[in-house]
Motif scaffolding. Structure first.
Motif, mmCIF file in Angstrom:
data_model
loop_
_atom_site.group_PDB
_atom_site.id
_atom_site.type_symbol
_atom_site.label_atom_id
_atom_site.label_comp_id
_atom_site.label_asym_id
_atom_site.label_seq_id
_atom_site.Cartn_x
_atom_site.Cartn_y
_atom_site.Cartn_z
ATOM 1 N N LYS A 21 0.817 -1.215 0.000
ATOM 2 C CA LYS A 21 0.000 0.000 0.000
ATOM 3 C C LYS A 21 0.852 1.266 0.000
ATOM 4 C CE LYS A 21 -3.471 -2.767 0.291
ATOM 5 N NZ LYS A 21 -4.158 -3.169 -0.962
ATOM 6 N N GLU A 22 2.161 1.136 -0.276
ATOM 7 C CA GLU A 22 3.047 2.289 -0.333
ATOM 8 C C GLU A 22 2.932 2.969 -1.692
ATOM 9 O OE1 GLU A 22 4.787 3.483 2.129
ATOM 10 O OE2 GLU A 22 4.050 1.882 3.434
ATOM 11 N N PRO A 23 3.040 4.312 -1.737
ATOM 12 C CA PRO A 23 2.990 5.016 -3.027
ATOM 13 C C PRO A 23 4.194 4.679 -3.892
ATOM 14 C CG PRO A 23 3.612 6.522 -1.260
ATOM 15 C CD PRO A 23 3.224 5.234 -0.594
ATOM 16 N N LEU A 24 3.995 4.682 -5.207
ATOM 17 C CA LEU A 24 5.063 4.416 -6.164
ATOM 18 C C LEU A 24 5.413 5.708 -6.888
ATOM 19 C CD1 LEU A 24 3.876 1.004 -7.673
ATOM 20 C CD2 LEU A 24 5.640 1.385 -5.943
ATOM 21 N N ASP A 58 -6.470 4.959 -24.841
ATOM 22 C CA ASP A 58 -6.019 3.786 -24.096
ATOM 23 C C ASP A 58 -5.088 4.323 -23.009
ATOM 24 O OD1 ASP A 58 -7.380 2.048 -25.723
ATOM 25 O OD2 ASP A 58 -5.659 1.650 -27.026
ATOM 26 N N ILE A 59 -5.460 4.092 -21.741
ATOM 27 C CA ILE A 59 -4.693 4.635 -20.620
ATOM 28 C C ILE A 59 -3.957 3.486 -19.929
ATOM 29 C CG2 ILE A 59 -4.793 5.963 -18.482
ATOM 30 C CD1 ILE A 59 -7.464 7.100 -19.418
ATOM 31 N N SER A 60 -2.629 3.577 -19.871
ATOM 32 C CA SER A 60 -1.805 2.537 -19.243
ATOM 33 C C SER A 60 -1.093 3.107 -18.015
ATOM 34 C CB SER A 60 -0.763 1.992 -20.232
ATOM 35 O OG SER A 60 -1.400 1.405 -21.356
ATOM 36 N N ILE A 61 -1.122 2.330 -16.936
ATOM 37 C CA ILE A 61 -0.412 2.692 -15.710
ATOM 38 C C ILE A 61 0.719 1.686 -15.538
ATOM 39 C CG2 ILE A 61 -0.641 3.233 -13.270
ATOM 40 C CD1 ILE A 61 -2.501 4.842 -15.101
ATOM 41 N N GLU A 62 1.993 2.188 -15.558
ATOM 42 C CA GLU A 62 3.139 1.290 -15.573
ATOM 43 C C GLU A 62 4.135 1.648 -14.476
ATOM 44 O OE1 GLU A 62 4.862 1.744 -19.406
ATOM 45 O OE2 GLU A 62 3.127 0.982 -20.506
ATOM 46 N N PHE A 63 4.833 0.624 -13.992
ATOM 47 C CA PHE A 63 5.967 0.835 -13.092
ATOM 48 C C PHE A 63 6.904 -0.345 -13.266
ATOM 49 C CE2 PHE A 63 8.356 0.990 -9.115
ATOM 50 C CZ PHE A 63 8.623 2.343 -9.018
ATOM 51 N N ILE A 64 8.188 -0.075 -13.262
ATOM 52 C CA ILE A 64 9.171 -1.113 -13.533
ATOM 53 C C ILE A 64 8.979 -2.308 -12.605
ATOM 54 C CG2 ILE A 64 10.896 -0.076 -12.004
ATOM 55 C CD1 ILE A 64 13.017 -0.995 -14.021
ATOM 56 N N ASP A 100 -13.107 16.146 -16.801
ATOM 57 C CA ASP A 100 -12.050 15.750 -15.867
ATOM 58 C C ASP A 100 -12.317 14.357 -15.305
ATOM 59 O OD1 ASP A 100 -10.897 18.154 -16.308
ATOM 60 O OD2 ASP A 100 -11.443 19.060 -14.400
ATOM 61 N N LEU A 101 -11.262 13.544 -15.223
ATOM 62 C CA LEU A 101 -11.399 12.149 -14.834
ATOM 63 C C LEU A 101 -10.456 11.836 -13.681
ATOM 64 C CD1 LEU A 101 -12.339 9.196 -15.324
ATOM 65 C CD2 LEU A 101 -10.452 9.001 -16.978
ATOM 66 N N ASN A 102 -11.015 11.264 -12.599
ATOM 67 C CA ASN A 102 -10.204 10.802 -11.476
ATOM 68 C C ASN A 102 -10.235 9.279 -11.475
ATOM 69 O OD1 ASN A 102 -8.912 10.207 -9.108
ATOM 70 N ND2 ASN A 102 -10.129 11.588 -7.834
ATOM 71 N N LEU A 103 -9.086 8.648 -11.761
ATOM 72 C CA LEU A 103 -8.996 7.189 -11.820
ATOM 73 C C LEU A 103 -8.910 6.545 -10.439
ATOM 74 C CD1 LEU A 103 -6.498 6.804 -14.800
ATOM 75 C CD2 LEU A 103 -8.973 6.443 -14.832
ATOM 76 N N GLY A 104 -8.840 7.402 -9.385
ATOM 77 C CA GLY A 104 -8.776 6.868 -8.036
ATOM 78 C C GLY A 104 -7.424 6.256 -7.737
ATOM 79 N N THR A 105 -7.390 5.308 -6.814
ATOM 80 C CA THR A 105 -6.148 4.643 -6.417
ATOM 81 C C THR A 105 -5.946 3.389 -7.252
ATOM 82 O OG1 THR A 105 -6.331 5.471 -4.159
ATOM 83 C CG2 THR A 105 -4.901 3.570 -4.514
ATOM 84 N N ILE A 106 -4.821 3.332 -7.970
ATOM 85 C CA ILE A 106 -4.506 2.180 -8.824
ATOM 86 C C ILE A 106 -3.434 1.361 -8.124
ATOM 87 C CG2 ILE A 106 -3.673 1.436 -11.069
ATOM 88 C CD1 ILE A 106 -4.668 4.905 -11.104
ATOM 89 N N ALA A 107 -3.772 0.129 -7.750
ATOM 90 C CA ALA A 107 -2.842 -0.762 -7.052
ATOM 91 C C ALA A 107 -2.161 -1.670 -8.065
ATOM 92 C CB ALA A 107 -3.581 -1.577 -6.001
ATOM 93 N N LEU A 108 -0.837 -1.561 -8.183
ATOM 94 C CA LEU A 108 -0.070 -2.388 -9.119
ATOM 95 C C LEU A 108 0.508 -3.596 -8.401
ATOM 96 C CD1 LEU A 108 1.868 0.280 -11.235
ATOM 97 C CD2 LEU A 108 -0.410 -0.703 -11.623
ATOM 98 N N VAL A 109 0.515 -4.733 -9.103
ATOM 99 C CA VAL A 109 1.009 -5.989 -8.547
ATOM 100 C C VAL A 109 2.361 -6.307 -9.164
ATOM 101 C CG1 VAL A 109 0.539 -8.469 -8.276
ATOM 102 C CG2 VAL A 109 -1.349 -6.809 -8.243
ATOM 103 N N GLU A 110 3.307 -6.759 -8.318
ATOM 104 C CA GLU A 110 4.632 -7.130 -8.815
ATOM 105 C C GLU A 110 4.539 -8.261 -9.831
ATOM 106 O OE1 GLU A 110 8.234 -6.255 -5.845
ATOM 107 O OE2 GLU A 110 6.898 -7.860 -5.184
#
Length: 802
Positions: free
Chosen positions: A27-30, A66-72, A87-97
């Motif tokens: 639950k830590e911010p990236l 097409d909206i992509s949320i990425e992290f290494i 205006d669009l709020n996507l809220g909290t996006i939780a990424l999985v390792e």
């Protein structure tokens, strides 16, 4: 690099897309998560990145994306064919390792080293091989617009009045002797350097040239991770540093520790010609000085951050720094008559030992409200420093004198900052700061023969500065601005215990700041900054005690010295191409009551040689101006070039009068006008076997002032790097000052003398260092994807003025 698309010709409605990226497990911010917007119709790509809180805010034309949320090393989250007409709020996006990606991350070209904000430039320095195994001074000397002279003094655009902060605040890591302390902090402890040439009202008004804010590394990766960096070098040098971090959902523990041992030889000489009142030569003096300095330094920073909630935390930090320095120098002086026949000779031996200890306690509370950018932070800081110096002097094998200096200082700081965003792209910020400083310097001179005056001195110096500020920022479409005002009240007390004399100085001043930004398009922008600054005299400049650097050269402070006030103007232009970034600035500073160090005859003689007294005074006004250009060009994945060029000039006006030893009234016109420049060129090439080769060339042009002029100085650094142990280890060979040419050569003048001198602080240094990283597979510190688009939209994710 992500290419941002242009607005359609029909000028579609501009919308804002916001959200927060976190690690699903902790639950830590990236931070530096990538948000990619791909226009379904035009196939053009735009986007942005998340800030340290994981928040992002991106503006784009209305349309279907097409909206992509990425992290290494995390699985990508994609929203297909999303119609965005408001205006669009996507809220909290939780990424999985993504376990597979952890083993298959590709090493791509490194990200851009500069991030432009409305009131500062951010330089990411972690990839620079030529500073590996070095220290903070080496890092600063590689930042565009910044130069470090042979004695370690830092200047910005040719001006030495630079305010140096650590993590945004005054720090014990800078200590009593800034130049010496910066050499003890290892380069690997630094994450980035913020160059602030047009500071907003949030920052201290101190520093007429601007501010350098050094940001130290703090781990962002879950679990236990870090790096260890031993090094060895010639001339004799060795050391080890470690950056360790342990992070969980509720707390983060981090530690930066380093030990450094350095034995550095240096040398200097002076050739002096003396004249009578008619300008005829009366004699000569030659002074040759050889020195050897042994420096041993230990520093550690230990911190714990506890997360009270998802939006609030308390951070406690302790910094401890200890150094022990030994200096030995031999000073051989020959005095000649007009026919260059030696009339006397003396060998002066000086031994000096210096021990210093500093400890600092810091406490920070930060609360980030639900609205992006809405934040309250409170800081408390207390530090105490002790520095003891003992020196003895022998002349022609006979004892001359002992010198003992005991310096104790305490600093207290309290700071409150509140940021309130409102409306569409608007933000208010208010704050208070109290900076309280007190030092007690006791100097004793114990001569072999009683002096004609009491050479002892005990000075208590107190400086309390209280500040209030407020500023307003707004961004709409392509235009952004940040305006503010800061009021600082300075209360200074000087108590000379030896003579029981007290002085007081009190002054209050408003310091307005204005910063504008305009984005011509996605790859081209302009900035304009105007700020009011000041330079307060340090306690050494105010202390009326006469201190000796030699028998015939005396320094004396001036208790009536007033602060220098400067108005600064800075106009910047940024242009980006696919493989190249160009950043330029034109600047102008107008200063009143500037400090000028004047040299005059004190009125007495030593072996027939007049004693020269050097002291600071407020002398009229000065104008400084210049132009700087930095560029980064990526030829290919294996070849990268970067360079900077800074041209600057000044014009000083002032008249100084004094009576010399012949009872003549000497009038010195300190009016001076001169231009100079310095340039750097960096080349980074990947050789076969993935060996990284980096070369840096630097040239500082000649300079000329009212009483002196100096020659140009050229130096070259060379470095080779090789990743080992499945890229967890890096071996670096660094050669600093390859041609041993980093020497200051200058000529200074008085009405009765001319002195030519050369000075070399440190000889060519060869260093071999090894860095081992563990459990950093998620960190962008070592492996990066293709360069991410930095938020160069003046403010980025951090908000205005941050």
């Amino acid at each position: 690099m992500l290419a941002q698309g242009q607005k359609p010709l029909d000028q579609a409605k501009t919308i804002k897309i916001t959200g927060k990226i976190i690690d699903a497990a902790t639950k830590e911010p990236l931070e530096y998560g990538t948000v990619v917007l791909k226009d379904v119709k035009t196939q053009k790509i735009s986007g942005g990145i998340s800030d340290s809180s994981g928040d992002f805010s991106i503006t784009a034309p209305s349309g279907t994306y097409d909206i992509s949320i990425e992290f290494i090393s995390f699985k990508t989250v994609t929203y297909k064919n999303r119609v965005v007409d408001k205006d669009l709020n996507l809220g909290t996006i939780a990424l999985v390792e993504d376990g597979q990606m952890l083993e298959e991350v590709n090493i791509m070209p490194e990200k851009s080293t500069v991030d432009i904000r409305l009131d500062k430039k951010i330089y990411n320095v972690g990839k620079d091989l030529t500073v590996k195994g070095g220290n903070v001074s080496d890092v600063l000397d590689n930042i565009p617009s910044v130069s470090v002279d042979v004695e370690g003094n830092v200047s910005l655009r040719g001006n030495e009045n630079v305010r140096i902060l650590i993590d945004g605040k005054p720090s014990a890591l800078v200590g009593l002797d800034g130049a010496s302390a910066l050499r003890q902090l290892p380069a690997d402890a630094i994450e980035r350097v913020e160059l602030i040439t047009s500071p907003s009202a949030r920052y201290d008004a101190e520093g007429t040239a601007g501010i350098l804010n050094i940001i130290l590394r703090k781990g962002k990766v879950t679990g236990f991770n870090g790096s260890i960096n031993p090094k060895i070098g010639n001339p004799e040098q060795y050391g080890i540093s470690a950056n360790l971090n342990y992070r969980t959902k509720k707390f983060n523990i981090f530690n930066n520790t380093g030990y450094n041992y350095r034995n550095g030889p240096g040398s200097s000489f002076n050739d002096v010609t003396y004249f009578d009142a008619n300008g005829n030569t009366t004699g000569y003096l030659k002074e040759v000085r050889e020195s050897n300095r042994l420096n041993k330094g230990f520093n550690t920073s230990f911190g714990v951050e506890y997360y009270l909630t998802d939006n609030s935390s308390i951070l406690a930090n302790i910094v401890y720094r200890k150094s022990s320095n030994e200096s030995f120098s031999s000073n051989n002086v020959d005095i000649f008559d007009i026919n260059r026949t030696v009339t006397s000779n003396r060998l002066r031996i000086e031994n000096e030992n210096q021990d210093s200890n500093t400890i600092q306690y810091s406490l920070n509370y930060t609360n980030k409200f639900n609205t992006i950018g809405h934040q309250l932070s409170v800081d408390f800081q207390y530090s105490k420093s002790n520095q003891d110096e003992f020196g003895n002097i022998f002349q022609n094998s006979a004892f001359v004198e002992d010198n003992i200096t005991v310096d104790e200082s305490t600093k207290k700081l309290v700071q409150v900052d509140y940021v309130y965003p409102f409306g569409e792209g608007s933000q208010l910020e208010f704050g208070f700061k109290g900076d309280l400083e007190k030092s007690n310097t006791d100097y004793k001179n114990l001569p072999n023969v009683p002096a004609t005056y009491d050479p002892s001195n005990n000075l208590i110096f107190e400086q309390n500065v209280y500040a209030l500020y407020g500023q307003y920022g707004r961004k709409f479409e392509k235009f952004s601005f940040l305006v503010g005002v800061r009021n600082e009240i300075s209360d200074i007390k000087i108590n000379l215990l030896t003579t029981n004399v007290n002085y007081e100085k009190n002054y209050s001043k408003f310091f307005p700041t204005v910063n504008f930004g305009y984005e011509l398009n996605d790859s081209e922008s302009f900035t304009l900054g105007v700020s009011k600054r000041l330079r307060r005299p340090r306690s050494r400049f105010l202390n009326p005690f006469e201190s000796r650097s030699s028998e015939t050269n005396i320094f004396k402070g001036n208790v009536d010295l007033n602060p220098t006030y400067t108005t600064s103007y800075d106009f910047g232009y940024l242009k980006k191409w696919e493989n190249m970034t160009l950043n330029s600035s034109v600047y102008f500073n107008h200063s009143t009551d500037i400090f000028q160090f004047v040299t005059q005859e004190r009125g007495d003689f030593v072996n027939g040689v007049p004693v020269l007294l050097r002291t600071p005074i407020n002398l009229a006004q000065e104008d400084r101006y210049g132009f700087e250009l930095t560029a980064n060009y990526t030829l290919s994945k294996k070849v990268n070039f970067s360079g900077s060029f800074n041209y600057f000039g000044f014009k000083t006006e002032g008249i100084f009068e004094y009576t010399n030893s012949n009872n003549q009234v000497i009038t010195q016109d300190f009016g001076a006008q001169n231009t100079s420049w310095f340039t750097r060129l960096n080349a980074k090439v990947t050789l076969p076997s993935d060996i990284q080769w980096q070369t840096r060339f630097q040239y500082n042009g000649p300079q000329e002032g009212a009483q002196s002029k100096s020659k140009g100085m050229f130096s070259t650094n060379l470095a080779f790097s090789k990743d080992l142990m499945k890229d967890n280890g890096t071996l670096v060979l660094n050669i600093s000052d390859l041609f041993n040419s980093r020497k200051r050569q200058s000529t200074s003048y008085t009405p009765n003398s001319e002195t030519y001198g050369e000075y070399q602080w440190r000889q060519r240094q060869i260093t071999l260092s090894f860095t081992y990283r563990f459990n950093q597979q998620n960190s962008s510190q070592k492996k990066d994807r293709a360069p991410q688009q930095q938020e160069d939209d003046f403010g980025g994710g951090e908000g205005f003025g941050k």
